[in-house]
Design a protein around this motif. Structure first.
Motif, PDB file in Angstrom:
ATOM      1  N   VAL A 392      12.557  14.030  15.700  1.00 46.84           N
ATOM      2  CA  VAL A 392      11.390  13.165  15.266  1.00 46.84           C
ATOM      3  C   VAL A 392      11.415  13.327  13.603  1.00 46.84           C
ATOM      4  CG1 VAL A 392       8.766  13.565  15.097  1.00 46.84           C
ATOM      5  CG2 VAL A 392      10.132  13.512  17.451  1.00 46.84           C
ATOM      6  N   PHE A 393      11.049  12.446  13.186  1.00 50.77           N
ATOM      7  CA  PHE A 393      10.560  12.597  11.664  1.00 50.77           C
ATOM      8  C   PHE A 393       9.463  11.857  11.270  1.00 50.77           C
ATOM      9  CE2 PHE A 393      15.566  12.269  12.317  1.00 50.77           C
ATOM     10  CZ  PHE A 393      15.938  13.448  11.639  1.00 50.77           C
ATOM     11  N   ARG A 394       8.799  12.478  10.166  1.00 48.78           N
ATOM     12  CA  ARG A 394       7.697  11.949   9.652  1.00 48.78           C
ATOM     13  C   ARG A 394       7.729  11.949   8.319  1.00 48.78           C
ATOM     14  NH1 ARG A 394       4.958  16.047  13.955  1.00 48.78           N
ATOM     15  NH2 ARG A 394       4.234  14.643  15.319  1.00 48.78           N
ATOM     16  N   ALA A 395       6.863  10.864   7.640  1.00 50.81           N
ATOM     17  CA  ALA A 395       6.531  10.806   6.266  1.00 50.81           C
ATOM     18  C   ALA A 395       5.184  10.359   6.034  1.00 50.81           C
ATOM     19  CB  ALA A 395       7.686   9.855   5.587  1.00 50.81           C
ATOM     20  N   PRO A 396       4.438  11.067   5.005  1.00 46.89           N
ATOM     21  CA  PRO A 396       3.127  11.039   5.095  1.00 46.89           C
ATOM     22  C   PRO A 396       2.620   9.951   4.285  1.00 46.89           C
ATOM     23  CG  PRO A 396       3.715  12.982   3.833  1.00 46.89           C
ATOM     24  CD  PRO A 396       4.878  12.413   4.507  1.00 46.89           C
ATOM     25  N   PHE A 397       3.487   9.604   3.198  1.00 47.28           N
ATOM     26  CA  PHE A 397       3.480   8.531   2.099  1.00 47.28           C
ATOM     27  C   PHE A 397       4.325   7.431   2.150  1.00 47.28           C
ATOM     28  CE2 PHE A 397       1.735  12.914   0.389  1.00 47.28           C
ATOM     29  CZ  PHE A 397       0.626  12.683   0.617  1.00 47.28           C
ATOM     30  N   VAL A 398       3.990   6.197   2.972  1.00 46.76           N
ATOM     31  CA  VAL A 398       5.123   5.330   3.079  1.00 46.76           C
ATOM     32  C   VAL A 398       4.612   3.834   2.507  1.00 46.76           C
ATOM     33  CG1 VAL A 398       6.295   3.924   4.506  1.00 46.76           C
ATOM     34  CG2 VAL A 398       6.154   6.466   5.106  1.00 46.76           C
ATOM     35  N   GLU A 399       3.554   3.467   2.932  1.00 46.13           N
ATOM     36  CA  GLU A 399       2.830   2.127   2.594  1.00 46.13           C
ATOM     37  C   GLU A 399       1.793   2.395   2.117  1.00 46.13           C
ATOM     38  OE1 GLU A 399       4.374  -1.346   2.758  1.00 46.13           O
ATOM     39  OE2 GLU A 399       5.417   0.172   3.817  1.00 46.13           O
ATOM     40  N   PRO A 400       1.521   2.050   0.739  1.00 48.46           N
ATOM     41  CA  PRO A 400      -0.035   1.851   0.196  1.00 48.46           C
ATOM     42  C   PRO A 400      -0.941   1.032   1.046  1.00 48.46           C
ATOM     43  CG  PRO A 400       1.790   1.291  -1.467  1.00 48.46           C
ATOM     44  CD  PRO A 400       2.489   1.472  -0.286  1.00 48.46           C
ATOM     45  N   LEU A 401      -1.910   1.749   1.134  1.00 42.22           N
ATOM     46  CA  LEU A 401      -2.967   1.136   1.984  1.00 42.22           C
ATOM     47  C   LEU A 401      -3.913   0.085   0.961  1.00 42.22           C
ATOM     48  CD1 LEU A 401      -4.089   4.024   4.350  1.00 42.22           C
ATOM     49  CD2 LEU A 401      -3.031   1.756   5.054  1.00 42.22           C
ATOM     50  N   TYR A 402      -3.135  -1.116   0.941  1.00 43.89           N
ATOM     51  CA  TYR A 402      -3.779  -2.219   0.117  1.00 43.89           C
ATOM     52  C   TYR A 402      -4.929  -2.704   0.626  1.00 43.89           C
ATOM     53  CZ  TYR A 402       1.240  -2.366  -0.877  1.00 43.89           C
ATOM     54  OH  TYR A 402       2.514  -2.007  -1.218  1.00 43.89           O
ATOM     55  N   THR A 403      -5.979  -2.982  -0.299  1.00 39.91           N
ATOM     56  CA  THR A 403      -7.156  -3.807  -0.102  1.00 39.91           C
ATOM     57  C   THR A 403      -7.321  -4.817  -1.048  1.00 39.91           C
ATOM     58  OG1 THR A 403      -8.223  -2.184  -1.466  1.00 39.91           O
ATOM     59  CG2 THR A 403      -8.642  -1.620   0.728  1.00 39.91           C
ATOM     60  N   THR A 404      -8.242  -5.774  -0.763  1.00 37.36           N
ATOM     61  CA  THR A 404      -8.319  -6.921  -1.404  1.00 37.36           C
ATOM     62  C   THR A 404      -8.706  -6.657  -2.610  1.00 37.36           C
ATOM     63  OG1 THR A 404     -10.610  -7.057  -0.658  1.00 37.36           O
ATOM     64  CG2 THR A 404      -9.028  -8.509   0.680  1.00 37.36           C
ATOM     65  N   GLY A 405      -8.033  -7.660  -3.675  1.00 41.15           N
ATOM     66  CA  GLY A 405      -8.134  -7.622  -5.104  1.00 41.15           C
ATOM     67  C   GLY A 405      -7.250  -6.392  -5.377  1.00 41.15           C
ATOM     68  N   TYR A 406      -6.219  -6.037  -4.870  1.00 44.37           N
ATOM     69  CA  TYR A 406      -5.250  -4.917  -5.286  1.00 44.37           C
ATOM     70  C   TYR A 406      -4.384  -5.200  -6.616  1.00 44.37           C
ATOM     71  CZ  TYR A 406      -2.018  -1.150  -4.949  1.00 44.37           C
ATOM     72  OH  TYR A 406      -1.179  -0.006  -5.202  1.00 44.37           O
ATOM     73  N   ASN A 407      -4.282  -6.385  -6.845  1.00 43.18           N
ATOM     74  CA  ASN A 407      -3.801  -6.799  -8.120  1.00 43.18           C
ATOM     75  C   ASN A 407      -4.321  -6.271  -9.290  1.00 43.18           C
ATOM     76  OD1 ASN A 407      -1.284  -7.843  -7.585  1.00 43.18           O
ATOM     77  ND2 ASN A 407      -1.991 -10.172  -7.323  1.00 43.18           N
ATOM     78  N   GLY A 408      -5.761  -6.153  -9.198  1.00 41.45           N
ATOM     79  CA  GLY A 408      -6.727  -5.487 -10.230  1.00 41.45           C
ATOM     80  C   GLY A 408      -6.468  -4.016 -10.230  1.00 41.45           C
ATOM     81  N   ARG A 409      -5.883  -3.493  -9.077  1.00 42.91           N
ATOM     82  CA  ARG A 409      -6.085  -1.966  -9.384  1.00 42.91           C
ATOM     83  C   ARG A 409      -4.568  -1.517  -9.195  1.00 42.91           C
ATOM     84  NH1 ARG A 409      -9.222  -3.155  -5.229  1.00 42.91           N
ATOM     85  NH2 ARG A 409      -8.026  -2.708  -3.742  1.00 42.91           N
ATOM     86  N   ARG A 410      -3.483  -2.311  -9.231  1.00 45.13           N
ATOM     87  CA  ARG A 410      -2.295  -1.790  -9.309  1.00 45.13           C
ATOM     88  C   ARG A 410      -1.937  -0.788 -10.495  1.00 45.13           C
ATOM     89  NH1 ARG A 410       1.903  -3.386 -11.986  1.00 45.13           N
ATOM     90  NH2 ARG A 410       4.155  -3.508 -11.196  1.00 45.13           N
ATOM     91  N   PRO A 411      -1.397   0.299 -10.558  1.00 50.55           N
ATOM     92  CA  PRO A 411      -1.141   1.028 -11.675  1.00 50.55           C
ATOM     93  C   PRO A 411      -0.160   0.425 -12.601  1.00 50.55           C
ATOM     94  CG  PRO A 411      -0.830   1.987  -9.680  1.00 50.55           C
ATOM     95  CD  PRO A 411      -0.888   0.960  -9.238  1.00 50.55           C
TER      96      PRO A 411
END
Ligand SMILES: Cc1cc2nc3c(=O)[nH]c(=O)nc-3n(C[C@H](O)[C@H](O)[C@H](O)COP(=O)(O)OP(=O)(O)OC[C@H]3O[C@@H](n4cnc5c(N)ncnc54)[C@H](O)[C@@H]3O)c2cc1C
Length: 453
Positions: A392-411
């Motif tokens: 078993v392998f786990r990774a906690p930080f894989v896919e950013p949880l995008y929400t609408t309007g993400y382009n305006g928040r993208r770092p």
């Protein structure tokens, strides 16, 4: 193999004067996944004195590997697509392009006791879990998704968009499992733009879907880049975690790690966005522009199975029904060659889940037994003696949880002018996170780093 250094600060070769007698600028790269590797490689080639700092004992990040019976296997299934241009260009540059082999691969969808192939228009027409009219609507949605402009799609959810195009029933049966296969139970807020981009990344040509894998596996790519960095005088430091990033009195990035601290002329952060907030010192915080520090990530659990027999002809079988504790069965040995895996068959069971989900902490032995039992329901002729090993392998930080309007928040790429830069998975949107996405982002970030000579 890239080596780790025991010396805490500014390890590696001494900075060499360039041909004008000027010391090359020092750059720390935080994180040794593919983004960090590409940044470190290109900066070392540009004459910078590079220090790559990686928390774990290996390079490759989410493309990292585990050993089994004298071979290496990715902890999480990995493959390439013919549309992965920047990644394939990188492999050409490393002399590895001809080491990538390609195979036609197929997709199946488990419904009840049947696995429906879903690869050609005819398969969709025969797809019994949907009524005939819905099958047509799904087909038309696929065509439309590839043709229409992406304008406005960042502001509506994929659920709204796909439901409008295909209808509620078709969304539930057909599209929702695909969203869940990446975002688990956090799929509802994902913007339509993400799905649009996926339509366009994964489209095969008329001959159907083709995927690629590199001889020797992804570890080979990471090791070759690591070796190049050290041969250019750079330092690759494994098992060293960055614990704080600040600016010193001269305004230079100050990197505090588990082994010591040092100031550099520039720093490139390539670790997941989640958690960076905790590491920021007071001076750096004051220098940062307004940023959304609350971009959350979806995690994943994979159960890697080594089998003595194949399961199905498909690379991927979606298992959307709640009887299965996983969302998909990925049989990578339908792509990889025996020289890379031995005679065994290699299967990953996958489930995207948030790190706060109690299942993310479930005992590994219990989880792998539960998943194995569920797999035997899908493949009733599967026997315990067919199993060579499960992990078993786990990774906690894989896919950013995008929400609408993400382009305006993208770092942004440049966090502090000329000093602190970012190249991470929170920026690859709307493309799907992948090695190609991270290489593409690294190239964009490097444009900002390299103008600051
Ligand atoms: C289940 C699964 C399947 C996937 N399938 C594919 C696929 O088929 N094809 C594909 O191309 N991609 C696939 N991906 C996605 C791909 O692996 C990632 O998008 C890519 O590896 C991200 O690379 P990165 O360098 O940007 O980030 P990461 O790989 O996350 O690298 C970040 C690095 O930073 C290190 N780090 C973190 N914190 C610190 C710290 N404080 N100090 C020092 N180091 C630190 C980490 O250890 C890690 O090595 C898959 C991923 C998963 C999980």
């Amino acid at each position: 193999m890239a080596s780790s250094s025991a010396t805490p600060a500014l390890a590696g070769s001494s900075p060499q004067p360039d041909n004008k007698g000027v010391q090359p600028r020092t750059v720390a790269i935080i994180g040794g996944g593919i983004a960090g590797l590409v940044c470190a490689l290109r900066l070392a080639e540009a004459g910078r004195q590079v220090t790559l700092i990686e928390a774990t004992d290996q390079l490759g990040g989410l493309g990292g590997t585990s050993d089994h019976d004298g071979r290496t296997f990715e902890k999480f299934y990995h493959c390439m697509l013919p549309t992965d241009g920047p990644l394939l260009d990188l492999l050409s540059d490393l002399g590895l392009r001809d080491e990538v082999y390609w195979k036609p691969t197929t997709f199946g969808y488990a419904s009840g006791a049947t696995i429906f192939p879903l690869n050609k228009a005819l398969d969709l027409l025969k797809f019994a879990p949907l009524g005939f009219a819905d099958r047509i609507r799904v087909g038309l949605t696929g065509l439309q998704g590839r043709r229409i402009s992406s304008e406005g799609l960042d502001d509506i959810t994929a659920v709204e968009w796909l439901t409008k195009l295909s209808g509620r029933k078709a969304f539930e049966v057909f599209w929702k499992p695909m969203l869940q296969a990446k975002f688990g139970d956090r799929y509802e807020a994902v913007p339509a733009l993400w799905f649009w981009s996926r339509f366009n990344r994964e489209k095969g040509d008329k001959k159907g879907e083709v995927k690629g894998y590199i001889r020797g596996g992804y570890r080979r790519i990471a090791e070759i880049i690591g070796n190049r960095i050290t041969s250019l005088g750079g330092s690759v430091r494994l098992r060293e975690r960055m614990v704080m990033l600040d600016l010193d009195r001269a305004g230079r990035p100050l990197v505090v790690t588990s082994r010591g601290e040092a100031s550099y002329d520039q720093v490139v952060i390539t670790t997941p966005w989640q958690g960076i907030d905790r590491t920021l010192g007071a001076n750096l915080r004051r220098a940062l522009p307004p940023l959304d520090m609350n971009i959350d990530y979806q995690g994943v659990t994979n159960c890697l199975l080594f089998l003595r027999r194949p399961l199905s002809p498909h690379y991927w079988v979606a298992t959307p029904e709640s009887t299965y504790p996983f969302d998909g069965v990925i049989e990578t040995s339908n792509l990889t060659e025996e020289t890379d895996r031995g005679a065994r068959h290699v299967v990953y069971l996958t489930k995207y889940m948030h790190r706060d989900d109690p299942r993310f902490r479930e005992d590994e032995d219990l989880l792998s037994i539960e998943w194995w039992v569920a797999l035997k329901k899908l493949f009733p002729d599967l026997r315990d003696q067919d199993l060579e090993r499960r992990q078993v392998f786990r990774a906690p930080f894989v896919e950013p949880l995008y929400t609408t309007g993400y382009n305006g928040r993208r770092p942004p790429e440049e966090l502090v002018a000329g000093r602190v830069f970012l190249s991470n998975t929170a920026q690859v949107y709307p493309t799907v996170t992948s090695w190609n996405g991270s290489v593409t982002q690294a190239i964009k970030t490097l444009e900002h780093v390299l103008v600051n000579c």
